[in-house]
Design an enzyme around this catalytic site. Structure first.
Site, PDB file in Angstrom:
ATOM      1  N   CYS A   9       0.879  -1.163   0.012  1.00 55.20           N
ATOM      2  CA  CYS A   9      -0.090  -0.014  -0.050  1.00 55.20           C
ATOM      3  C   CYS A   9       0.876   1.323  -0.049  1.00 55.20           C
ATOM      4  O   CYS A   9       2.021   1.133   0.468  1.00 55.20           O
ATOM      5  CB  CYS A   9      -0.777   0.222   1.572  1.00 55.20           C
ATOM      6  SG  CYS A   9      -1.795  -1.536   1.728  1.00 55.20           S
ATOM      7  N   GLY A  35      -0.330   0.534  -4.869  1.00 56.09           N
ATOM      8  CA  GLY A  35      -1.427  -0.083  -5.109  1.00 56.09           C
ATOM      9  C   GLY A  35      -2.511   0.462  -5.843  1.00 56.09           C
ATOM     10  O   GLY A  35      -2.527   1.285  -6.075  1.00 56.09           O
ATOM     11  N   ASN A 109       0.401   0.872   5.943  1.00 56.51           N
ATOM     12  CA  ASN A 109       1.216   0.176   5.119  1.00 56.51           C
ATOM     13  C   ASN A 109       2.003  -1.046   5.666  1.00 56.51           C
ATOM     14  O   ASN A 109       2.707  -0.679   6.685  1.00 56.51           O
ATOM     15  CB  ASN A 109       1.969   1.072   4.280  1.00 56.51           C
ATOM     16  CG  ASN A 109       2.784   0.379   3.204  1.00 56.51           C
ATOM     17  OD1 ASN A 109       4.003   0.923   2.975  1.00 56.51           O
ATOM     18  ND2 ASN A 109       2.712  -0.876   2.958  1.00 56.51           N
ATOM     19  N   GLY A 110       1.896  -2.146   5.096  1.00 52.76           N
ATOM     20  CA  GLY A 110       2.584  -3.202   5.883  1.00 52.76           C
ATOM     21  C   GLY A 110       1.702  -4.149   6.155  1.00 52.76           C
ATOM     22  O   GLY A 110       0.415  -4.316   6.039  1.00 52.76           O
ATOM     23  N   TYR A 250      12.978  -3.020  -5.695  1.00 48.71           N
ATOM     24  CA  TYR A 250      11.848  -2.865  -6.729  1.00 48.71           C
ATOM     25  C   TYR A 250      10.578  -1.936  -6.412  1.00 48.71           C
ATOM     26  O   TYR A 250       9.926  -1.404  -7.229  1.00 48.71           O
ATOM     27  CB  TYR A 250      11.076  -4.243  -6.633  1.00 48.71           C
ATOM     28  CG  TYR A 250       9.734  -4.418  -7.441  1.00 48.71           C
ATOM     29  CD1 TYR A 250       9.884  -4.558  -8.948  1.00 48.71           C
ATOM     30  CD2 TYR A 250       8.556  -4.668  -6.604  1.00 48.71           C
ATOM     31  CE1 TYR A 250       8.479  -4.609  -9.373  1.00 48.71           C
ATOM     32  CE2 TYR A 250       7.352  -4.735  -7.378  1.00 48.71           C
ATOM     33  CZ  TYR A 250       7.338  -4.665  -8.741  1.00 48.71           C
ATOM     34  OH  TYR A 250       6.403  -4.751  -9.195  1.00 48.71           O
TER      35      TYR A 250
END
Ligand code: AMP
Length: 478
Positions: A9, A35, A109-110, A250
């Site tokens: 996210c 996302g 996020n995570g 990435y």
């Protein structure tokens, strides 16, 4: 199968701006790469929340006058991608709720690694969950007035959760930013006029002309309200730091800066290091766009072999196109990439990409090179082999689907069909980050995808392995 669907996210928050909703919209635009499945914004006008969430891309969700109705000087937003099975609007974030303390909205996020355990515990006490995302557990913990017999607060709640979390939290009058003590996922702080901004990556600050101030530190809580910004450490200073090195490989955008390192420059350096470690005589270096562009450039600069953008990428193929079936995956590579034949025909080609996950992309690319008449195809990967799944918010498959977990180097080479294959070494990736080598006693980053060295307990996974039937029944029930 994991009890909780994995997701990755982008998060954004702003405090004290008359155009909070619009700026959040643009911030999310810049975080779209983190996302593409759903997105949402919640604003606060000091008394009431205004929210809008939807499935798809940011530009598709916030149409017409939607943003005009989202009044208030505080806003948080979220972009989300999840694995199939959990793609429902109800799982879109930010999540909101009302509790004794008032209204609260949260964007995460995570991935938490003890979410299943906590959810069972909370449900046993009567909590009713609205979603199947682990982030809702944080909301429920925050809503509890007491915890373990004492008055509850944010720090206490954070001490209950394990795994990765960068959070933006909004109450009627406050914006709060939090990073887990390891600092797995990024979160930075910026300023625009008199307003404070929190964002997953600096590229979101750039877009809205906000000035980068600093990264939120691992374990730090920043609270922004009418008294300004205050900060505190929720965990001991000696706690291990473990920023996810795969963000540099990435995930992050190359125009972002994380912990004072330009993602672009790090990737070029990874390519240079790869060329030093695994040189090969060739006529041309071709990156796999976009993920291999920077590393390919580095490889070319170091080896002095010309760089050609022989693959042209169709940028209109969204992630929503991706389907899990192998057939469609193969097809997907051709939809996304077309090869300019005359740049590789009768040439010895070095193809550079950032990583191999299942190997499907690389295999297809080698075949395209052969079809185009390349004389030799040498595959070079600017990170070490991915041998272990991620449990902290990057969507990698289970071990049995990871090419490097099931094949040795020669087996991988045969699978993708290249004349040679080489991966950047583990120490090499640390060298590209400016270190001599990986500090085995206390690694500078978390590199569990490459080493299997997970920095936290994997509580849910351990329970799942102990009792797969019980958890699969639970998973079916949600
Ligand atoms: P694969 O075909 O499964 O080997 O996918 C490899 C490609 O996927 C590489 O070009 C990577 O840039 C990209 N990639 C790496 N990690 C991820 C991820 N977590 N989600 C989506 N794509 C990824």
């Amino acid at each position: 199968m994991n009890y909780y669907p994995k997701h990755y996210c982008g998060i954004f928050g702003i405090y004290g701006h008359p155009n909070a909703a619009e700026l959040t919209y643009y911030g999310l635009y810049a975080l779209q790469h983190r996302g593409q499945e759903s997105a949402g914004i919640v604003t606060s006008d000091g008394k009431q929340f205004h929210e809008h969430k939807g499935m798809g891309l940011v530009s598709q969700i916030f149409k017409g006058n939607v943003l005009h109705d989202m009044v208030g000087p505080i806003a948080i937003g979220h972009t989300r991608y999840s694995t199939t099975g959990s793609s429902h609007l109800r799982n879109a974030q930010p999540l909101t709720g009302s509790c004794a303390r008032g209204q609260i909205a949260i964007a995460h996020n995570g991935n938490l690694t003890n979410a299943a355990q906590l959810r069972e515990e909370l449900e046993a006490k009567g909590s009713i969950f609205q979603t199947t995302v682990d982030s809702e557990i944080i909301l429920h913990l925050l809503a509890q007035p007491t915890m373990q017999g004492e008055s509850n607060n944010l720090v206490r709640s954070l001490h209950r959760i394990e795994g990765a979390y960068s959070l933006v939290i909004m109450t009627e009058n406050e914006l709060i930013g939090v990073r887990d003590p390891y600092g797995f996922r990024p979160l930075c702080l910026g300023q625009i006029d008199d307003a404070w901004v929190l964002a997953s990556e600096t590229c979101a600050l750039d877009l809205i002309h906000a000035k980068y101030v600093r990264d939120v530190e691992p374990g730090e809580i920043v609270v922004i309200n009418r008294n300004g910004l205050s900060s505190m450490q929720a965990f001991p200073q000696h706690h291990r730091r473990a920023f996810c090195i795969f963000e540099y490989v990435y995930f992050a955008r190359p125009d972002s800066t994380i912990a004072n390192r330009s993602v672009y420059k790090v990737r070029v350096e990874m390519g240079r290091q790869l060329a030093r470690e695994f040189p090969v005589a060739a006529d041309v270096v071709v990156p796999v766009p976009d993920s291999g562009n920077c590393a390919g450039l580095g490889y070319s600069l170091e080896s002095r072999i010309p760089y050609e953008m022989a693959f042209v990428r169709n940028h209109y193929v969204g992630r929503s196109f991706l389907q899990p079936s192998q057939l469609i995956r193969d097809f997907d590579v051709r939809v996304k990439l077309n090869l300019i034949e005359e740049l590789v025909k009768d040439k010895r080609v070095i193809v550079v990409d950032d990583s191999i996950v299942r190997g499907t992309t690389s295999r297809k690319i080698v075949q395209m090179m052969r079809d185009a008449g390349a004389k030799e195809v040498h595959f070079r990967i600017a990170s070490p082999p991915i041998t272990h799944p991620d449990y902290y918010g990057i969507d990698t498959p289970e071990r049995d689907k990871l090419l490097a977990a099931t094949h040795d180097l020669e087996g991988m080479r045969q699978f993708i069909g290249a004349d040679s294959l080489a991966f950047l070494s583990v120490d090499g990736i640390y060298r590209a980050m400016g270190f001599d080598k990986r500090d085995a006693a206390r690694p500078q980053f978390t590199d569990h995808c490459f080493t299997g060295d997970y920095p936290t307990a994997l509580t849910d996974l351990a329970a799942q392995e102990a009792s797969p039937r019980q958890l699969s029944l639970l998973a079916e029930a949600i």
